[in-house]
Design an enzyme around this catalytic site. Structure first.
Site, PDB file in Angstrom:
ATOM      1  CG  ASP A  32      25.606   0.323  36.162  1.00  0.00           C
ATOM      2  OD1 ASP A  32      24.512  -0.197  35.940  1.00  0.00           O
ATOM      3  OD2 ASP A  32      26.539   0.578  35.676  1.00  0.00           O
ATOM      4  CG  HIS A  49      15.868  -4.086  36.371  1.00  0.00           C
ATOM      5  ND1 HIS A  49      16.957  -3.272  36.594  1.00  0.00           N
ATOM      6  CD2 HIS A  49      15.441  -3.861  35.011  1.00  0.00           C
ATOM      7  CE1 HIS A  49      17.417  -2.901  35.180  1.00  0.00           C
ATOM      8  NE2 HIS A  49      16.473  -3.524  34.267  1.00  0.00           N
ATOM      9  CG  LEU A 143      16.511   9.690  53.813  1.00  0.00           C
ATOM     10  CD1 LEU A 143      18.110  10.091  53.806  1.00  0.00           C
ATOM     11  CD2 LEU A 143      16.557   8.228  53.619  1.00  0.00           C
TER      12      LEU A 143
HETATM   13  C1  IPE Z   1      23.428   4.556  34.711  1.00  0.00           C
HETATM   14  O1  IPE Z   1      23.570   3.266  34.353  1.00  0.00           O
HETATM   15  C2  IPE Z   1      21.853   4.728  34.964  1.00  0.00           C
HETATM   16  C3  IPE Z   1      21.398   4.326  36.277  1.00  0.00           C
HETATM   17  C4  IPE Z   1      21.878   3.430  37.025  1.00  0.00           C
HETATM   18  C5  IPE Z   1      19.960   4.478  36.089  1.00  0.00           C
HETATM   19  P1  IPE Z   1      23.710   2.813  32.863  1.00  0.00           P
HETATM   20  O2  IPE Z   1      23.825   1.238  32.831  1.00  0.00           O
HETATM   21  O3  IPE Z   1      22.603   3.439  31.935  1.00  0.00           O
HETATM   22  O4  IPE Z   1      24.836   3.485  32.376  1.00  0.00           O
HETATM   23  P2  IPE Z   1      26.007   3.033  31.314  1.00  0.00           P
HETATM   24  O5  IPE Z   1      25.006   2.833  30.235  1.00  0.00           O
HETATM   25  O6  IPE Z   1      26.770   1.684  31.621  1.00  0.00           O
HETATM   26  O7  IPE Z   1      26.707   4.181  31.116  1.00  0.00           O
HETATM   27  C1  IPE Z   2      21.178  -0.381  36.603  1.00  0.00           C
HETATM   28  O1  IPE Z   2      21.355  -1.790  36.321  1.00  0.00           O
HETATM   29  C2  IPE Z   2      19.767  -0.054  36.470  1.00  0.00           C
HETATM   30  C3  IPE Z   2      19.083   0.710  35.689  1.00  0.00           C
HETATM   31  C4  IPE Z   2      19.989   1.441  34.650  1.00  0.00           C
HETATM   32  C5  IPE Z   2      17.833   0.961  35.662  1.00  0.00           C
HETATM   33  P1  IPE Z   2      21.547  -2.094  34.689  1.00  0.00           P
HETATM   34  O2  IPE Z   2      20.235  -2.666  34.108  1.00  0.00           O
HETATM   35  O3  IPE Z   2      22.308  -0.794  33.915  1.00  0.00           O
HETATM   36  O4  IPE Z   2      22.525  -3.425  34.879  1.00  0.00           O
HETATM   37  P2  IPE Z   2      23.742  -3.734  33.794  1.00  0.00           P
HETATM   38  O5  IPE Z   2      24.730  -2.584  34.007  1.00  0.00           O
HETATM   39  O6  IPE Z   2      23.420  -3.983  32.662  1.00  0.00           O
HETATM   40  O7  IPE Z   2      24.277  -4.847  34.459  1.00  0.00           O
HETATM   41 MG    MG Z   3      24.127  -0.361  33.823  1.00  0.00          MG
END
Ligand code: IPE
Ligand code: IPE
Ligand code: MG
Length: 252
Positions: A32, A49, A143
């Site tokens: 995240d 990303h 893995l």
């Molecule tokens: C969780 O992250 C999903 C992934 C890392 C793929 P999100 O960014 O979607 O989660 P919330 O919305 O902060 O809970």
């Molecule tokens: C995690 O990073 C990746 C996915 C959920 C696909 P985020 O896109 O949720 O990044 P933040 O949490 O908005 O910073």
């Molecule tokens: Mg996120």
């Protein structure tokens, strides 16, 4: 000039053996913070990303090195469809890009690629890229790199319940037979031991619908570091911290 003395080599081998001791076999990661990383740098979210993808490769390398058996990476949740379409489209193209750049190294490292989640609902081009990677790596026995893609813990439990109910309907199973093992075997993670360690980056301390059943006794590790800044050193630290913990599973 570097002179390689044999006694130095021996010493290093011994150290590595100690490091491999009691390593978590299955590590799950909620990757995240990509968007916030990009924002901090004045870049569009998709830049986060893209950078995050390179970190995936680095962590896979470390996981191979530390003899981790399964690495389950949360790449896209069933709720992530709520995001703006251009961002979702970008994320759906990443598997192809990942395969294109990293598949040769996956083969070299004996890594098998698989996914958990609602695969059928993914765009055709995404499915194609993933099927290619799965097919290519299917005989590798190192893995297991498991991408949770269009995955939700509740969706997993619902589809598992449906499978179980079908087995009851078909007479393969009676209601009294239903136990933890049967439910586990009907989840996407059938045949894989529950995660020993869960890591979440970006400072959020929640599960966001990840592996709800499977994380029942998993050790949790949270870090404020955003996923694109996560690295081998932090991964190693999480593993070393895990090794110090005492898992009790409700016992004493
Ligand atoms: C969780 O992250 C999903 C992934 C890392 C793929 P999100 O960014 O979607 O989660 P919330 O919305 O902060 O809970
Ligand atoms: C995690 O990073 C990746 C996915 C959920 C696909 P985020 O896109 O949720 O990044 P933040 O949490 O908005 O910073
Ligand atoms: Mg996120």
């Amino acid at each position: 000039m570097v002179i390689r003395l044999p006694f130095f080599r021996k010493k290093r081998k011994k150290l590595e053996r100690i490091e491999l001791d009691n390593t978590p076999e299955h590590i799950a990661i909620i990757m995240d913070g990509n968007g916030r990383w990009a924002k901090k740098k004045g870049l569009p979210r998709i830049a986060g990303h893209k950078e995050g993808m390179t970190v995936v490769q680095k962590i896979v390398r470390s996981a191979v090195k530390y003899d981790v058996k399964v690495l389950t990476l949360y790449a896209f949740s069933t709720e992530n469809w709520k995001r703006p379409k251009p961002e979702v489209d970008f994320l759906m193209r990443l598997p192809k890009e990942f395969s294109h750049i990293y598949l040769p190294e996956m083969m070299e490292n004996n890594v098998r690629i698989d996914t958990i989640g609602d695969f059928d609902s993914l765009p055709t081009h995404t499915k194609k890229a993933i099927n290619h990677a799965k097919e290519k790596t299917k005989n590798n026995d190192g893995l297991l790199l498991n991408f949770a893609l269009n995955y939700g813990g509740r969706y997993d439990i619902i589809q598992g319940m449906k499978k179980t109910l079908k087995q009851i309907e078909n007479g393969e199973l009676s209601v009294e037979d239903v136990d933890e093992e049967i439910i586990s075997n009907n989840l996407f993670t059938a045949g894989i031991n529950d995660p020993d360690l869960l890591i979440r980056t970006s400072g959020e301390e929640r599960l966001s619908n990840f592996l709800l059943w499977q994380l029942a006794y998993t050790e949790l590790s949270f870090t404020d570091v955003l996923w694109p800044d996560f690295n081998e050193e932090l991964f190693k630290k999480a593993i070393l911290d895990y090794k110090k913990r005492k898992r009790r599973y409700g016992g004493i």
